[in-house]
Motif scaffolding. Structure first.
Motif, mmCIF file in Angstrom:
data_model
loop_
_atom_site.group_PDB
_atom_site.id
_atom_site.type_symbol
_atom_site.label_atom_id
_atom_site.label_comp_id
_atom_site.label_asym_id
_atom_site.label_seq_id
_atom_site.Cartn_x
_atom_site.Cartn_y
_atom_site.Cartn_z
ATOM 1 N N ALA A 110 -13.568 -42.158 -38.923
ATOM 2 C CA ALA A 110 -14.245 -42.043 -37.545
ATOM 3 C C ALA A 110 -13.695 -42.438 -36.464
ATOM 4 O O ALA A 110 -12.707 -43.205 -36.361
ATOM 5 N N LEU A 111 -13.878 -41.731 -35.329
ATOM 6 C CA LEU A 111 -13.277 -42.005 -34.174
ATOM 7 C C LEU A 111 -14.283 -41.692 -33.026
ATOM 8 O O LEU A 111 -15.073 -40.789 -33.070
ATOM 9 N N ASN A 112 -14.624 -42.710 -32.412
ATOM 10 C CA ASN A 112 -15.422 -42.653 -31.135
ATOM 11 C C ASN A 112 -14.918 -42.281 -29.959
ATOM 12 O O ASN A 112 -14.280 -42.770 -28.993
ATOM 13 N N LEU A 113 -14.872 -40.855 -29.744
ATOM 14 C CA LEU A 113 -14.135 -40.109 -28.879
ATOM 15 C C LEU A 113 -15.152 -38.965 -28.122
ATOM 16 O O LEU A 113 -15.811 -38.371 -29.008
ATOM 17 N N THR A 114 -15.167 -39.031 -26.854
ATOM 18 C CA THR A 114 -16.202 -37.986 -26.292
ATOM 19 C C THR A 114 -14.906 -36.960 -25.478
ATOM 20 O O THR A 114 -14.102 -37.561 -24.679
ATOM 21 N N TYR A 115 -14.911 -35.792 -25.754
ATOM 22 C CA TYR A 115 -14.096 -34.712 -25.280
ATOM 23 C C TYR A 115 -14.333 -34.758 -23.696
ATOM 24 O O TYR A 115 -15.457 -34.404 -23.376
ATOM 25 N N ASN A 116 -13.229 -34.840 -22.879
ATOM 26 C CA ASN A 116 -13.739 -34.596 -21.364
ATOM 27 C C ASN A 116 -12.283 -34.034 -20.722
ATOM 28 O O ASN A 116 -11.226 -33.599 -21.451
ATOM 29 N N SER A 117 -12.020 -33.818 -19.505
ATOM 30 C CA SER A 117 -11.222 -33.240 -19.008
ATOM 31 C C SER A 117 -9.862 -34.040 -19.007
ATOM 32 O O SER A 117 -8.662 -33.194 -19.063
ATOM 33 N N GLU A 118 -9.678 -35.015 -19.448
ATOM 34 C CA GLU A 118 -8.637 -36.060 -19.571
ATOM 35 C C GLU A 118 -8.158 -36.223 -21.075
ATOM 36 O O GLU A 118 -7.064 -36.722 -21.271
ATOM 37 N N ASN A 144 -16.382 -30.031 -13.470
ATOM 38 C CA ASN A 144 -15.981 -30.675 -12.198
ATOM 39 C C ASN A 144 -14.330 -30.789 -11.947
ATOM 40 O O ASN A 144 -13.691 -30.495 -11.141
ATOM 41 N N ASN A 145 -13.767 -31.219 -13.110
ATOM 42 C CA ASN A 145 -12.134 -31.421 -13.229
ATOM 43 C C ASN A 145 -11.293 -30.307 -13.668
ATOM 44 O O ASN A 145 -10.225 -30.273 -13.559
ATOM 45 N N GLY A 146 -12.272 -29.198 -14.501
ATOM 46 C CA GLY A 146 -11.655 -27.939 -15.173
ATOM 47 C C GLY A 146 -10.845 -28.371 -16.313
ATOM 48 O O GLY A 146 -10.417 -29.676 -16.530
ATOM 49 N N ASP A 147 -11.007 -27.499 -17.220
ATOM 50 C CA ASP A 147 -10.077 -27.530 -18.548
ATOM 51 C C ASP A 147 -9.875 -26.469 -19.154
ATOM 52 O O ASP A 147 -10.962 -25.673 -19.163
ATOM 53 N N ALA A 148 -8.875 -26.085 -19.610
ATOM 54 C CA ALA A 148 -8.380 -24.799 -20.165
ATOM 55 C C ALA A 148 -8.612 -24.789 -21.527
ATOM 56 O O ALA A 148 -7.917 -24.692 -22.505
ATOM 57 N N VAL A 149 -10.021 -24.617 -22.182
ATOM 58 C CA VAL A 149 -10.391 -24.525 -23.447
ATOM 59 C C VAL A 149 -11.057 -23.417 -23.541
ATOM 60 O O VAL A 149 -11.743 -22.691 -22.498
ATOM 61 N N ASP A 150 -11.250 -22.836 -24.801
ATOM 62 C CA ASP A 150 -11.988 -21.486 -25.269
ATOM 63 C C ASP A 150 -13.400 -21.901 -24.971
ATOM 64 O O ASP A 150 -13.711 -23.012 -25.276
#
Length: 157
Positions: free
Chosen positions: A39-47, A114-120
Motif C-alpha cells: 500500500a502506498l498513499n501517493l497522489t500523482y501530481n506535477s512534482e 497548472n504546472n505541466g507534466d509530460a505524461v501520455d
C-alpha cells in the motif's frame, strides 16, 4: 568399413548433442519475475518523480532473487476523466524474462494542468470529433491537435 565407423561415430555424437540440448533447455530459467505491491498513499501530481513511483513495489524471481533495483517505470498515462494516473512498470531477470504490470494512482489534475507534466494522456479529447461522433465541416480545423500539424479534416459529403 571406414564409412560405417564414421556413420556410427556421427550418430552417437548427434545423440549426445541432442541430450545436452535437452538438458540445457530443461535447466534454463523460463519463469518470469513477479511484482509485489504494498500500500502506498501517493497522489500523482506535477512534482511526482520516478523514484516516488517506485516506492512500495518489489520484484522477485525464483532463480535470481530480489530484482527490485531492476524495476523501471515505462510510462505514465493520465486519465483526466477519472482523475487517475496509470503507471506502467517493467522488470527483467538475468535470463531475459520480462514482466510488465500497471498500478493506478489518484491524480491531482488541477496541479498537473497548472504546472505541466509530460505524461501520455488517455481520453483527453485529442480527437474530440471521433469520440463524440461529430463531423468537421469542410475547411474547418478541430480545436485541438490539427492546428499544430497543419492538417485539416474535410467532410467528403
Amino acid at each position: 568399413m571406414k564409412g560405417n565407423i564414421l556413420g556410427i561415430f556421427f550418430t552417437i555424437l548427434s545423440g549426445v548433442l541432442i541430450a545436452l540440448i535437452v538438458l540445457a533447455y530443461g535447466r534454463s530459467d523460463r519463469i518470469a519475475p513477479e511484482f509485489r505491491f504494498s500500500a502506498l498513499n501517493l497522489t500523482y501530481n506535477s512534482e511526482t518523480t520516478d523514484n516516488d513511483l517506485l516506492e512500495g513495489i518489489n520484484a522477485y524471481d525464483s532463480r535470481d532473487g530480489d530484482l527490485t533495483q531492476r524495476i523501471v517505470v515505462e510510462k505514465v498515462v493520465l486519465n483526466r476523466d477519472a482523475g487517475t494516473a496509470v503507471v506502467y512498470y517493467a522488470v527483467a531477470d538475468y535470463s531475459g524474462n520480462v514482466t510488465k504490470q500497471s498500478r493506478v494512482f489518484p491524480a491531482d489534475i488541477k496541479d498537473i494542468d497548472n504546472n505541466g507534466d509530460a505524461v501520455d494522456v488517455m481520453e483527453d479529447g485529442l480527437f474530440p470529433d471521433m469520440l463524440s461522433g461529430g463531423e468537421i465541416e469542410a475547411g474547418e480545423e478541430s480545436s485541438e491537435g490539427d492546428s499544430a500539424t497543419g492538417a485539416s479534416t474535410e467532410n467528403e459529403n
